[in-house]
Design a protein around this motif. Sequence first.
Motif, mmCIF file in Angstrom:
data_model
loop_
_atom_site.group_PDB
_atom_site.id
_atom_site.type_symbol
_atom_site.label_atom_id
_atom_site.label_comp_id
_atom_site.label_asym_id
_atom_site.label_seq_id
_atom_site.Cartn_x
_atom_site.Cartn_y
_atom_site.Cartn_z
ATOM 1 N N TYR A 1 0.828 -1.204 0.000
ATOM 2 C CA TYR A 1 0.000 0.000 0.000
ATOM 3 C C TYR A 1 0.863 1.256 0.000
ATOM 4 C CZ TYR A 1 -2.804 3.829 1.714
ATOM 5 O OH TYR A 1 -3.384 5.057 1.869
ATOM 6 N N ASN B 1 -7.887 -12.699 1.791
ATOM 7 C CA ASN B 1 -8.270 -11.662 2.745
ATOM 8 C C ASN B 1 -7.282 -10.500 2.746
ATOM 9 O OD1 ASN B 1 -10.617 -12.885 3.623
ATOM 10 N ND2 ASN B 1 -9.611 -14.005 5.283
ATOM 11 N N LYS C 1 -7.918 -8.448 -0.311
ATOM 12 C CA LYS C 1 -9.143 -7.667 -0.096
ATOM 13 C C LYS C 1 -8.852 -6.442 0.757
ATOM 14 C CE LYS C 1 -13.909 -8.108 1.573
ATOM 15 N NZ LYS C 1 -14.909 -9.044 2.170
ATOM 16 N N ARG C 2 -8.040 -6.619 1.790
ATOM 17 C CA ARG C 2 -7.676 -5.486 2.655
ATOM 18 C C ARG C 2 -6.827 -4.467 1.892
ATOM 19 N NH1 ARG C 2 -3.738 -4.709 6.853
ATOM 20 N NH2 ARG C 2 -2.970 -6.846 6.626
ATOM 21 N N SER D 1 -9.079 -2.440 -0.284
ATOM 22 C CA SER D 1 -9.838 -1.490 0.532
ATOM 23 C C SER D 1 -9.002 -0.244 0.831
ATOM 24 C CB SER D 1 -10.284 -2.162 1.833
ATOM 25 O OG SER D 1 -10.996 -1.257 2.653
ATOM 26 N N ASN E 1 -8.654 1.722 -2.392
ATOM 27 C CA ASN E 1 -9.907 2.328 -2.837
ATOM 28 C C ASN E 1 -10.310 3.529 -1.999
ATOM 29 O OD1 ASN E 1 -11.810 2.023 -4.932
ATOM 30 N ND2 ASN E 1 -13.338 1.283 -3.476
ATOM 31 N N ASP E 2 -9.638 3.749 -0.876
ATOM 32 C CA ASP E 2 -9.918 4.938 -0.073
ATOM 33 C C ASP E 2 -9.372 6.204 -0.729
ATOM 34 O OD1 ASP E 2 -11.293 3.652 1.914
ATOM 35 O OD2 ASP E 2 -9.543 3.335 3.199
#
Length: 246
Positions: free
Chosen positions: A21, A121, A124-125, A128, A131-132
């Motif tokens: 990230y 998972n 997926k995190r 997320s 996507n913020d």
Amino acid sequence: MEMARAPAPASSRPRTVEAIYKDFAARRDGLVRALTSDVDDFYDFCDPDKENLCLYGNPDGSWEVALPAEEVPPELPEPALGINFARNGMHRRDWLSLVAVHSDSWLLSVAFFFAAPLSANERKRLFSLINDHPNVYESMVARKHSSGKSRHSSKPKQRREDVHAKNSRAVARGPEEDDDEEEDEEHSETFCGSCGGIYSASEFWIGCDICERWFHGKCVRITPAKAEHIKHYKCPDCSSSKKIRQ
């Protein structure tokens, strides 16, 4: 910007959700900068008479225009090739929008290239977290740089001196002002970084001093009175990003 690049060694590749990230966010920041504050330099680098060029966002938050990697397959997924060839054949605004869309696709490709070994998972995190952020295209449109104007000239006019005494980026306006319709038309492409709503002269807006996006005061829970005491405003995205990077 340097017209050369070397792939990152495998040992330095991010391997956790947080590291991937962080890499994504830094590369995104570089691409947004290329298409907004540094857009004139970026445009000049993409000379159609030069060889096949790509726009890269780097893990240190910088950007560069460079030739694609020669090895097959490349160390990382490659951005859109030959973006310079279309430069003079399209309107500047349309060309920048196309580059922004391809840049968003590349960012996701790189992030999930790194994320391939992660669990479902974890991926997926990661998505997320990604996507913020508004994507590169959304950020470019919000700053209205497709016309080549400066960032500051594209922002809502700062008309209320009492609000701007301490916060030059806050905008408070009332429906009683006569030029509301002119303001709405002039800033029809300024979108709230939170809800995506279009600028309205009848609402209070505040601009982030870090990413320079604009927000409805109500979306970020900032009132005109509170804005008077904010010297440098930092939006929720920039605040959370800094915490994660630390």
